[in-house]
Write an enzyme that holds these catalytic residues in place. Structure first.
Site, short mmCIF file in Angstrom:
data_model
loop_
_atom_site.label_atom_id
_atom_site.label_comp_id
_atom_site.label_asym_id
_atom_site.label_seq_id
_atom_site.Cartn_x
_atom_site.Cartn_y
_atom_site.Cartn_z
N SER A 54 1.03 -0.98 -0.07
CA SER A 54 0.00 0.03 0.08
C SER A 54 0.73 1.22 0.09
CB SER A 54 -0.92 0.17 1.15
OG SER A 54 -0.20 0.04 2.49
N LYS A 102 1.24 4.25 7.06
CA LYS A 102 0.67 5.26 6.09
C LYS A 102 1.49 6.74 6.33
CE LYS A 102 -2.47 2.28 4.92
NZ LYS A 102 -2.39 1.59 3.74
#
Length: 240
Positions: A54, A102
């Protein structure tokens, strides 16, 4: 005085006993250093392997055969509460509490133009929260001009981030990813891309990744209105 001599004698006897028994010495050493090591890992620095896609191409790019090994800085988060836009952080997912990696896009007071599937076009980050996102794949590139195509419309972003679960409490942030330690050709600090790689051959994977990261950073910044910036740039009406 006699009590002090007794303490010294007992200490010498215990030391001699331990020195003659390596297993006991090793066990005592572990018992002494293990809490310190645990404290360093929990509240200081630790080294971990990052898995998943991701955060490509910042971490684990497709053209790398290795999984990235990264230095995690817990001290900056737990004690200094040092949160910056652009930092890559490890946090507990508000959905299932698993650890995810993230990038912080916005902090409290900022306004973010969201991406699908978030229901609102814009959101103002509440106090004590942050907006975090993964990254979309390497941007399409025209090999003749080097121009990159940014996503438009309702392109689905297949990453578990704030565009799915909204702003996250800063208390869920566990550490900041500070430095890539492996693979050797990508060793270096993690953070915002600042300059393109001038040593990369035009059109090569390194050149594309470098330019893609720069364009992606500009695109991220264009979606965020930093708290106070709108008021600072707005024209002032004359007083009556």
């Amino acid at each position: 005085m006699n009590a002090l001599r007794g303490v010294r004698s007992a200490y010498a006897s215990c030391r001699a006993f331990v020195q003659k028994r390596p297993a006991v010495k090793y066990t005592l050493s572990v018992l002494v250093w293990l809490p310190l090591a645990s404290a360093v890992i929990e509240y200081g620095l630790s080294v971990k392997t990052v898995r998943g896609r991701s955060m490509q191409p910042t971490l684990n790019p497709d053209d790398s055969p290795w999984k990235d090994i990264v230095l995690f800085d817990t001290f900056a988060i737990k004690f200094r509460h040092d949160y910056k836009r652009g930092d890559v952080v490890a946090l507990k997912s508000p959905v299932d509490s698993k650890l995810i990696v993230k990038r912080i896009i916005a902090l409290e007071g900022d306004t973010v133009k969201t991406l699908p599937p978030y229901p609102d076009a814009e959101v103002c980050i509440p106090p004590g929260h942050a907006w975090v996102e993964g990254v979309f794949p390497v941007l399409p590139c025209d090999p003749r001009t080097g121009n990159l195509t940014l996503p438009e419309g309702d392109e689905p972003f297949r990453t578990e981030d704030s565009n799915r679960f909204g702003p996250v409490p800063l208390g869920l942030v566990q550490s900041r990813l500070a430095y890539i330690l492996w693979p050797w050709n990508r060793i270096g600090p993690l953070g915002k891309p600042l300059v393109p790689r001038h040593d990369a051959v035009f059109g090569s994977p390194d050149w594309r990744r470098s330019k893609s990261e720069l364009e992606r950073e500009k695109w991220r910044q264009s979606r965020v209105t930093i708290a106070g910036s709108a008021a600072a740039t707005a024209p002032h009406s004359p007083e009556a």
